[in-house]
Design a protein around this motif. Structure first.
Motif, PDB file in Angstrom:
ATOM      1  N   ARG A 185      18.952  73.119  36.724  1.00 32.57           N
ATOM      2  CA  ARG A 185      20.349  72.768  36.436  1.00 32.57           C
ATOM      3  C   ARG A 185      21.224  74.001  36.296  1.00 32.57           C
ATOM      4  O   ARG A 185      20.729  75.111  36.128  1.00 32.57           O
ATOM      5  CB  ARG A 185      20.454  71.940  35.158  1.00 32.57           C
ATOM      6  CG  ARG A 185      20.096  72.681  33.905  1.00 32.57           C
ATOM      7  CD  ARG A 185      20.506  71.901  32.697  1.00 32.57           C
ATOM      8  NE  ARG A 185      19.804  70.629  32.627  1.00 32.57           N
ATOM      9  CZ  ARG A 185      18.533  70.514  32.325  1.00 32.57           C
ATOM     10  NH1 ARG A 185      17.815  71.584  32.070  1.00 32.57           N
ATOM     11  NH2 ARG A 185      17.948  69.339  32.261  1.00 32.57           N
ATOM     12  N   TYR A 234      23.132  68.908  36.437  1.00 32.77           N
ATOM     13  CA  TYR A 234      21.680  68.884  36.557  1.00 32.77           C
ATOM     14  C   TYR A 234      21.236  68.337  37.908  1.00 32.77           C
ATOM     15  O   TYR A 234      21.928  67.535  38.526  1.00 32.77           O
ATOM     16  CB  TYR A 234      21.036  68.123  35.398  1.00 32.77           C
ATOM     17  CG  TYR A 234      21.608  66.767  35.130  1.00 32.77           C
ATOM     18  CD1 TYR A 234      21.122  65.656  35.785  1.00 32.77           C
ATOM     19  CD2 TYR A 234      22.647  66.608  34.213  1.00 32.77           C
ATOM     20  CE1 TYR A 234      21.648  64.416  35.539  1.00 32.77           C
ATOM     21  CE2 TYR A 234      23.192  65.361  33.969  1.00 32.77           C
ATOM     22  CZ  TYR A 234      22.693  64.275  34.645  1.00 32.77           C
ATOM     23  OH  TYR A 234      23.233  63.040  34.409  1.00 32.77           O
ATOM     24  N   GLU A 263      22.123  65.072  43.459  1.00 32.81           N
ATOM     25  CA  GLU A 263      20.806  64.598  43.873  1.00 32.81           C
ATOM     26  C   GLU A 263      20.181  65.607  44.811  1.00 32.81           C
ATOM     27  O   GLU A 263      20.883  66.269  45.580  1.00 32.81           O
ATOM     28  CB  GLU A 263      20.938  63.254  44.584  1.00 32.81           C
ATOM     29  CG  GLU A 263      21.247  62.132  43.628  1.00 32.81           C
ATOM     30  CD  GLU A 263      20.944  60.778  44.217  1.00 32.81           C
ATOM     31  OE1 GLU A 263      20.989  60.658  45.452  1.00 32.81           O
ATOM     32  OE2 GLU A 263      20.671  59.855  43.439  1.00 32.81           O
ATOM     33  N   THR A 302      15.189  63.907  35.744  1.00 31.15           N
ATOM     34  CA  THR A 302      15.703  65.269  35.866  1.00 31.15           C
ATOM     35  C   THR A 302      14.671  66.202  35.267  1.00 31.15           C
ATOM     36  O   THR A 302      13.951  65.840  34.343  1.00 31.15           O
ATOM     37  CB  THR A 302      17.011  65.454  35.087  1.00 31.15           C
ATOM     38  OG1 THR A 302      16.765  65.146  33.721  1.00 31.15           O
ATOM     39  CG2 THR A 302      18.104  64.574  35.622  1.00 31.15           C
ATOM     40  N   LYS A 326      19.055  66.026  40.106  1.00 37.56           N
ATOM     41  CA  LYS A 326      18.361  64.751  39.946  1.00 37.56           C
ATOM     42  C   LYS A 326      17.441  64.573  41.138  1.00 37.56           C
ATOM     43  O   LYS A 326      17.888  64.591  42.288  1.00 37.56           O
ATOM     44  CB  LYS A 326      19.403  63.633  39.900  1.00 37.56           C
ATOM     45  CG  LYS A 326      18.868  62.316  39.423  1.00 37.56           C
ATOM     46  CD  LYS A 326      20.061  61.375  39.156  1.00 37.56           C
ATOM     47  CE  LYS A 326      19.639  59.939  39.030  1.00 37.56           C
ATOM     48  NZ  LYS A 326      18.791  59.631  37.893  1.00 37.56           N
ATOM     49  N   SER A 370      25.507  65.154  37.766  1.00 33.93           N
ATOM     50  CA  SER A 370      24.281  65.479  38.494  1.00 33.93           C
ATOM     51  C   SER A 370      24.559  65.683  39.975  1.00 33.93           C
ATOM     52  O   SER A 370      25.572  65.232  40.493  1.00 33.93           O
ATOM     53  CB  SER A 370      23.292  64.328  38.340  1.00 33.93           C
ATOM     54  OG  SER A 370      23.834  63.176  38.938  1.00 33.93           O
TER      55      SER A 370
END
Ligand code: UDP
Ligand code: MG
Length: 322
Positions: free
Chosen positions: A159, A119, A194, A155, A121, A192
């Motif tokens: 993703r 995902y 970023e 989040t 972030k 995740s």
């Protein structure tokens, strides 16, 4: 053979920027090793969005469009989009380029390292109001305290999910899905990357306060029973208060019509709250059942024959397509 990546893009009245989004993605895709398909879901746009996408489809076979009959909302557009993908991995992103395509190769890298879900972030958010950022930060922190799932903070829906995760998502049949909660719920190996969330390229946000509130309430009511049980806590105050008061009256012999009245009132208010709490507990179970999520998700089975493998992966009557 090269992997196929599907990109799902929900679209609601994005005529101002959709062409730029398509061109940017086409440019990005042409530089990648993977094969790509772009699956647009037009969520009942009242403007020219669908027409613009159809025009682009004529020039590019890898663009697809799922058109809704009316506006069903962002979360259902994502849910539908997932069902129409064929890629080995699926990326969900906003159609306004707030989620930059340059992040996708970093997601793919993590996927190749063995993660099922990667995902995005948000490290920084441009072009969004203080109010939006503040309410969003509050929501995630409250949600974390209330919910039964451990959803990562900050989040959104940007993703990557591999095919295995997408298949499991299709077993969830909630009427008003809270997709980021569902993705956390299915489990698997998640990580995740970023990223810096940009300003939208054109147009205005399609998430007015009313839709934000609906999303927040869908999230909390589908993943937390705690608000339902609040009545249990509320009942404690008058009940304990009534008891203490009664002991005090017995000790001091201060029984009068008024003091007995107060005692009775405290007890009855407490009992009403208590019974509401009991209703809440049962209602919570009904809600759980109505959500109709599978009871568990199996990540992998080893050493079974094909038939047993299917049974182990299914758990319920719901069939997974593919
Ligand atoms: N969207 C949608 N249906 C809606 C609202 C939004 O499909 O009812 C789409 C929208 O076109 C965009 C994405 O969902 O591609 C996210 O919405 P938006 O960018 O307006 O939200 P924000 O980024 O401001 O939170
Ligand atoms: Mg956006």
């Amino acid at each position: 053979m090269a992997d196929t990546i599907s990109i799902v893009l929900p679209v609601f009245n994005e005529e101002a920027g959709i062409k730029t989004t398509i061109e940017t993605l086409e440019r990005y895709v042409s530089k990648q090793d993977e094969n790509y398909e772009l699956v647009f879901v037009d969520d009942g746009s009242k403007d020219e969005s669908a027409k613009i996408i159809k025009f682009e489809i004529e020039k590019n076979d890898n663009i697809k469009l799922v058109e809704f009959s009316r506006n069903f909302g962002h979360q259902l557009a994502i849910t539908a989009g997932l069902q129409y993908t064929k890629g080995d991995a699926v990326v969900v992103m906003d159609a306004d380029l707030q989620d930059p395509p340059e992040v996708i190769p970093r997601m793919i890298e993590k996927w190749h390292e063995g993660y099922d879900i990667v995902y995005g972030k948000r490290k920084q958010r441009d072009g969004e109001t203080f109010f939006k950022k503040f309410t969003s930060a509050m929501f995630y922190r409250t949600f974390k305290k209330l919910a039964t799932i451990d959803m990562p903070l900050d989040t959104g829906d940007f993703r990557l999910m591999n095919r295995k995760a997408v298949q499991q998502m299709q077993r969830l049949h909630e009427q008003d899905p809270f997709v980021r909660g569902q993705v956390t719920w299915i489990g698997f190996k998640q990580t995740s990357v970023e990223y810096h969330r940009h300003e939208r390229i054109a147009g205005e946000t399609k998430y007015p306060l009313s839709k934000m509130i609906k999303l927040a309430l869908d999230g909390i009511t589908s993943f937390s029973m705690k608000p339902l049980q609040l009545a249990n806590i509320f009942s404690a105050l008058p009940l304990v208060g009534g008891l203490v008061y009664l002991i005090y009256l017995i000790a001091t012999g201060g029984f009068t019509a008024t003091t007995v009245g107060i005692t009775l009132m405290l007890f009855s208010v407490g009992l009403v709250f208590l019974s509401m709490g009991i209703f809440g507990s049962y209602l919570g179970r009904v809600l759980d059942q109505v959500n109709d999520r599978p009871r568990f998700v199996v990540s992998e089975t080893v050493g079974f024959d094909q038939r047993a493998k299917t049974i182990h992966h299914l758990d319920t009557r719901q069939q997974v397509s593919n």
